[in-house]
Design a protein around this motif. Structure first.
Motif, PDB file in Angstrom:
ATOM      1  N   LEU A  37       0.802  -1.217   0.000  1.00  0.00           N
ATOM      2  CA  LEU A  37       0.000   0.000   0.000  1.00  0.00           C
ATOM      3  C   LEU A  37       0.838   1.271   0.000  1.00  0.00           C
ATOM      4  CD1 LEU A  37      -2.874  -1.067   2.410  1.00  0.00           C
ATOM      5  CD2 LEU A  37      -3.032  -0.667  -0.042  1.00  0.00           C
ATOM      6  N   HIS A  38       1.971   1.271   0.725  1.00  0.00           N
ATOM      7  CA  HIS A  38       2.759   2.500   0.754  1.00  0.00           C
ATOM      8  C   HIS A  38       3.413   2.790  -0.594  1.00  0.00           C
ATOM      9  CE1 HIS A  38       5.879  -0.555   1.577  1.00  0.00           C
ATOM     10  NE2 HIS A  38       6.721   0.302   1.017  1.00  0.00           N
ATOM     11  N   ARG A  39       3.365   1.822  -1.518  1.00  0.00           N
ATOM     12  CA  ARG A  39       3.888   2.043  -2.865  1.00  0.00           C
ATOM     13  C   ARG A  39       2.806   2.477  -3.844  1.00  0.00           C
ATOM     14  NH1 ARG A  39       8.837   0.116  -4.417  1.00  0.00           N
ATOM     15  NH2 ARG A  39      10.120  -0.770  -2.765  1.00  0.00           N
ATOM     16  N   ILE A  40       1.529   2.396  -3.437  1.00  0.00           N
ATOM     17  CA  ILE A  40       0.425   2.818  -4.294  1.00  0.00           C
ATOM     18  C   ILE A  40       0.166   4.310  -4.064  1.00  0.00           C
ATOM     19  CG2 ILE A  40      -2.008   2.488  -4.869  1.00  0.00           C
ATOM     20  CD1 ILE A  40      -1.778  -0.383  -3.958  1.00  0.00           C
ATOM     21  N   SER A  41       0.242   5.102  -5.119  1.00  0.00           N
ATOM     22  CA  SER A  41       0.138   6.553  -4.982  1.00  0.00           C
ATOM     23  C   SER A  41      -1.102   7.147  -5.627  1.00  0.00           C
ATOM     24  CB  SER A  41       1.378   7.214  -5.602  1.00  0.00           C
ATOM     25  OG  SER A  41       1.557   6.773  -6.949  1.00  0.00           O
ATOM     26  N   PHE A  42      -1.756   6.417  -6.530  1.00  0.00           N
ATOM     27  CA  PHE A  42      -2.909   6.980  -7.248  1.00  0.00           C
ATOM     28  C   PHE A  42      -3.878   5.862  -7.595  1.00  0.00           C
ATOM     29  CE2 PHE A  42      -5.197   8.756 -10.879  1.00  0.00           C
ATOM     30  CZ  PHE A  42      -5.404  10.061 -10.494  1.00  0.00           C
ATOM     31  N   CYS A  43      -5.150   6.138  -7.420  1.00  0.00           N
ATOM     32  CA  CYS A  43      -6.187   5.148  -7.720  1.00  0.00           C
ATOM     33  C   CYS A  43      -7.381   5.879  -8.332  1.00  0.00           C
ATOM     34  CB  CYS A  43      -6.598   4.408  -6.441  1.00  0.00           C
ATOM     35  SG  CYS A  43      -7.623   2.952  -6.733  1.00  0.00           S
ATOM     36  N   ALA A  44      -7.895   5.367  -9.444  1.00  0.00           N
ATOM     37  CA  ALA A  44      -9.001   6.053 -10.130  1.00  0.00           C
ATOM     38  C   ALA A  44      -9.972   5.038 -10.712  1.00  0.00           C
ATOM     39  CB  ALA A  44      -8.456   6.957 -11.240  1.00  0.00           C
ATOM     40  N   ASP A  45     -11.255   5.450 -10.747  1.00  0.00           N
ATOM     41  CA  ASP A  45     -12.277   4.625 -11.380  1.00  0.00           C
ATOM     42  C   ASP A  45     -13.034   5.473 -12.383  1.00  0.00           C
ATOM     43  OD1 ASP A  45     -14.735   5.815  -9.911  1.00  0.00           O
ATOM     44  OD2 ASP A  45     -13.429   5.185  -8.269  1.00  0.00           O
ATOM     45  N   ASP A  46     -13.758   4.796 -13.275  1.00  0.00           N
ATOM     46  CA  ASP A  46     -14.467   5.480 -14.353  1.00  0.00           C
ATOM     47  C   ASP A  46     -15.841   5.941 -13.873  1.00  0.00           C
ATOM     48  OD1 ASP A  46     -15.770   6.213 -16.759  1.00  0.00           O
ATOM     49  OD2 ASP A  46     -14.407   4.920 -17.885  1.00  0.00           O
ATOM     50  N   LYS A  47     -16.109   7.227 -13.988  1.00  0.00           N
ATOM     51  CA  LYS A  47     -17.391   7.770 -13.523  1.00  0.00           C
ATOM     52  C   LYS A  47     -18.549   7.358 -14.418  1.00  0.00           C
ATOM     53  CE  LYS A  47     -16.246  12.092 -13.502  1.00  0.00           C
ATOM     54  NZ  LYS A  47     -16.318  13.557 -13.304  1.00  0.00           N
ATOM     55  N   THR A  48     -18.277   7.027 -15.668  1.00  0.00           N
ATOM     56  CA  THR A  48     -19.358   6.711 -16.600  1.00  0.00           C
ATOM     57  C   THR A  48     -19.557   5.220 -16.814  1.00  0.00           C
ATOM     58  OG1 THR A  48     -17.827   6.892 -18.478  1.00  0.00           O
ATOM     59  CG2 THR A  48     -18.996   8.890 -17.799  1.00  0.00           C
ATOM     60  N   ASP A  49     -18.473   4.440 -16.730  1.00  0.00           N
ATOM     61  CA  ASP A  49     -18.564   3.019 -17.048  1.00  0.00           C
ATOM     62  C   ASP A  49     -18.869   2.172 -15.817  1.00  0.00           C
ATOM     63  OD1 ASP A  49     -17.708   0.230 -17.539  1.00  0.00           O
ATOM     64  OD2 ASP A  49     -17.115   1.003 -19.483  1.00  0.00           O
ATOM     65  N   LYS A  50     -18.313   2.528 -14.659  1.00  0.00           N
ATOM     66  CA  LYS A  50     -18.476   1.789 -13.399  1.00  0.00           C
ATOM     67  C   LYS A  50     -17.806   0.416 -13.424  1.00  0.00           C
ATOM     68  CE  LYS A  50     -20.958   5.076 -11.699  1.00  0.00           C
ATOM     69  NZ  LYS A  50     -20.384   6.004 -10.685  1.00  0.00           N
ATOM     70  N   ARG A  51     -17.017   0.149 -14.482  1.00  0.00           N
ATOM     71  CA  ARG A  51     -16.321  -1.136 -14.550  1.00  0.00           C
ATOM     72  C   ARG A  51     -14.807  -0.967 -14.463  1.00  0.00           C
ATOM     73  NH1 ARG A  51     -16.418  -3.876 -19.179  1.00  0.00           N
ATOM     74  NH2 ARG A  51     -16.608  -1.940 -20.358  1.00  0.00           N
ATOM     75  N   ILE A  52     -14.294   0.024 -15.127  1.00  0.00           N
ATOM     76  CA  ILE A  52     -12.852   0.180 -15.254  1.00  0.00           C
ATOM     77  C   ILE A  52     -12.281   0.944 -14.055  1.00  0.00           C
ATOM     78  CG2 ILE A  52     -10.955   1.075 -16.654  1.00  0.00           C
ATOM     79  CD1 ILE A  52     -12.462  -1.213 -17.929  1.00  0.00           C
TER      80      ILE A  52
END
Length: 304
Positions: free
Chosen positions: A95-110
């Protein structure tokens, strides 16, 4: 720590702390792959990686290859990517190596996250298709990161700066000991030169009385052997010999053993653990940014 949970800050975490601390939360997803990126954060950074990986998967799909399925196991110890049937770990992202996380607002899958590789130290962007669970998985990673940071502080992370200062002091002490040794050598050279001068100025045929050499302070250097010889015998017997100290113990100019702060307490960490703590501290300081964005910019993007 600069933790940026921007869009998610008004959200309620999805799971209990115990579920992520004592166990893990499993999710099933399709793994589109990973791609190297130049920056640890940024919407445009992950968007470009998603487009490249989806395009590559579109080509492979046209050739009859299926997108591999994986199981994600999220806990305070990291995000594991496993083969669903054999449970073989393919990737283990701390976890301390993970700096950014994003999801798709329109698709809800990616959804995607950026993690610094433990071997190459390169930033890799991992992309998944998660059957409409993208936002939930993003929130779960954010919650695990928050809990891991708290646990890090409780387990000794607060002492990292103090230990860095101790290491700096230790380096300063070593420098002073080196300087003292150089001065001691110079004093010895001066004493040798003085002896040569005394011998050369003595009258021919005469023997100059041997006087004990003195140091820079006009003091006779202490010697365990001379000290033992000066002790008078008692009842006709010699006193017991003074046990010699091991020559392996290094001493400074004043006869003191060098101070080693890393050996002065059982609570100190060896260098390999210390470097790991430093790495974790830097990772948690960078923080984890959670964002919702739009990955599908053209019709090709939606076909994976």
């Amino acid at each position: 720590m600069n933790r940026a949970f921007s869009r998610k800050k008004d959200k309620t975490w999805m799971h209990t702390p115990e579920a992520l601390s004592k166990h893990y939360i499993p999710y099933n997803a399709k793994f589109l792959g990973s791609a190297e990126v130049e920056q640890p954060k940024g919407t445009e950074v992950v968007r470009d990686a998603v487009r490249k990986l989806k395009f590559a998967r579109h080509i492979k799909k046209s050739e009859g290859q299926k997108i591999p399925k994986v199981e994600l196991q999220i806990s305070i110890y990291g995000v594991k990517i496993l083969e669903p049937k054999t449970k073989e770990v393919q990737h283990n992202c701390q976890l301390h190596r993970i700096s950014f996380c994003a999801d798709d607002k329109t698709d809800k899958r990616i959804f995607t996250f950026i993690c610094k590789d433990s071997e190459s130290n390169k930033h890799l962007c991992y992309v998944f298709d998660s059957e409409k669970c993208a936002e939930e998985i993003t929130l779960t990673i954010g919650q695990a990161f928050d809990l891991a940071y708290r646990k890090f502080l409780e387990s000794g992370g607060k002492d990292v700066e103090t230990r860095k200062q101790i290491a700096g002091l230790q380096k300063r002490i070593q420098d002073l000991e080196t300087e003292n040794m150089e001065l001691k050598n110079k004093v010895q050279d001066l004493e040798n030169q003085l002896k040569v001068t005394q011998v050369s100025t003595s009258p021919a045929g005469s023997v100059a009385p041997k006087s004990p050499s003195t140091d820079i302070f006009d003091m006779i250097p202490f010697s365990p052997a001379s000290h033992q010889a000066s002790v008078p015998a008692r009842n006709g017997t010699q006193p017991p010999p003074v046990p010699s100290r091991s020559t392996e113990i290094k001493r400074d100019l004043f006869g003191a053993e060098p101070f080693d702060p890393f050996n002065c307490g059982a609570g100190d960490f060896p260098p390999d653990i210390q470097s790991k703590l430093d790495e974790m501290q830097e990772g948690f300081k960078m923080g984890l940014t959670l964002e919702g964005t739009v990955f599908h910019l053209d019709p090709l993007d939606s076909r994976c």
